[in-house]
Design a protein around this motif. Structure first.
Motif, PDB file in Angstrom:
ATOM      1  N   GLY A  66       0.804  -1.215   0.000  1.00  9.52           N
ATOM      2  CA  GLY A  66       0.000   0.000   0.000  1.00  9.52           C
ATOM      3  C   GLY A  66       0.842   1.273   0.000  1.00  9.52           C
ATOM      4  N   MET A  67       2.059   1.177   0.480  1.00 10.48           N
ATOM      5  CA  MET A  67       2.946   2.342   0.530  1.00 10.48           C
ATOM      6  C   MET A  67       3.194   2.936  -0.850  1.00 10.48           C
ATOM      7  SD  MET A  67       6.842   2.494   1.919  1.00 10.48           S
ATOM      8  CE  MET A  67       7.919   3.846   1.541  1.00 10.48           C
ATOM      9  N   VAL A  68       3.162   2.110  -1.887  1.00  8.05           N
ATOM     10  CA  VAL A  68       3.498   2.578  -3.233  1.00  8.05           C
ATOM     11  C   VAL A  68       2.309   2.570  -4.185  1.00  8.05           C
ATOM     12  CG1 VAL A  68       5.955   2.045  -3.054  1.00  8.05           C
ATOM     13  CG2 VAL A  68       4.364   0.282  -3.850  1.00  8.05           C
ATOM     14  N   MET A  69       1.107   2.444  -3.639  1.00  4.88           N
ATOM     15  CA  MET A  69      -0.099   2.461  -4.466  1.00  4.88           C
ATOM     16  C   MET A  69      -0.704   3.858  -4.502  1.00  4.88           C
ATOM     17  SD  MET A  69      -1.846  -1.178  -3.464  1.00  4.88           S
ATOM     18  CE  MET A  69      -3.248  -0.866  -4.525  1.00  4.88           C
ATOM     19  N   LYS A  70      -1.117   4.280  -5.696  1.00  5.03           N
ATOM     20  CA  LYS A  70      -1.658   5.624  -5.898  1.00  5.03           C
ATOM     21  C   LYS A  70      -2.798   5.952  -4.945  1.00  5.03           C
ATOM     22  CE  LYS A  70      -0.626   5.697 -10.842  1.00  5.03           C
ATOM     23  NZ  LYS A  70      -1.208   5.631 -12.192  1.00  5.03           N
ATOM     24  N   ASP A  71      -3.696   5.012  -4.724  1.00  7.42           N
ATOM     25  CA  ASP A  71      -4.892   5.301  -3.935  1.00  7.42           C
ATOM     26  C   ASP A  71      -4.763   4.972  -2.446  1.00  7.42           C
ATOM     27  OD1 ASP A  71      -4.849   2.545  -4.332  1.00  7.42           O
ATOM     28  OD2 ASP A  71      -7.027   2.378  -4.547  1.00  7.42           O
TER      29      ASP A  71
END
Length: 137
Positions: A66-71
Motif C-alpha cells: 500500500g505504501m506505493v499504491m496511488k490510492d
C-alpha cells in the motif's frame, strides 16, 4: 619516532576516508503499518541527502504494498519528491502484487518492480549492499 607519529596519522586518515566512501543500502519493508512507511521515508531522505554518492533501494513486499499504491499511500508526496533522485529506487515485489491483485498502473510513478522481493534483497547482499529491516516505531 616519526614512524610512531606517522602510523596513527595514516590510520586516522583511512578512517575518515572510509566513513565518506559511497555505500549501497537496501531497505527491507514488509509492514502495512504507515508508521513504518513514514520512518522508512525519513531514513531514505536523510541518508540520500547526507550521502549523495551512495545508492539506496527500498524493497517493498507483503503488506507494505500500500505504501506505493496511488490510492493508498500516505507517503506518496515523499516518494514523488525522490522520484528523480539518481541514488534512490523503490522496487515492489511482483509476487506480492499478484497476491494483492495490484497491477503496475496502480503504482506511484517512478516505482519499479522486481520478480521477487526476498531474492532482490539476497542478490543485493551478495553484491555487498548493506541491509536495513524497517519496522514501525
Amino acid at each position: 619516532m616519526k614512524k610512531l607519529i606517522l602510523i596513527p596519522l595514516i590510520l586516522m586518515m583511512a578512517s575518515v576516508w572510509a566513513q565518506n566512501a559511497p555505500l549501497n543500502i537496501a531497505f527491507d519493508l514488509t509492514s502495512k503499518d504507515v508508521a513504518a512507511h513514514e520512518s522508512t521515508m525519513r531514513h531514505v531522505k536523510f541518508m540520500s541527502e547526507a550521502y549523495p554518492d551512495s545508492q539506496f533501494e527500498v524493497v517493498i513486499y507483503g503488506g507494505a504494498i500500500g505504501m506505493v499504491m496511488k490510492d493508498k499511500s500516505t507517503v506518496a508526496d515523499q516518494i514523488k519528491a525522490l522520484e528523480n533522485s539518481k541514488n534512490v529506487a523503490f522496487k515492489v515485489c511482483e509476487g506480492s502484487m499478484k497476491r494483492h491483485n495490484v497491477n503496475k498502473s496502480q503504482l506511484l510513478p517512478g516505482v519499479g518492480t522486481v520478480p521477487d522481493g526476498i531474492m532482490e534483497l539476497v542478490q543485493k547482499q551478495n553484491e555487498g549492499w548493506g541491509y536495513i529491516k524497517e519496522m514501525p516505531n
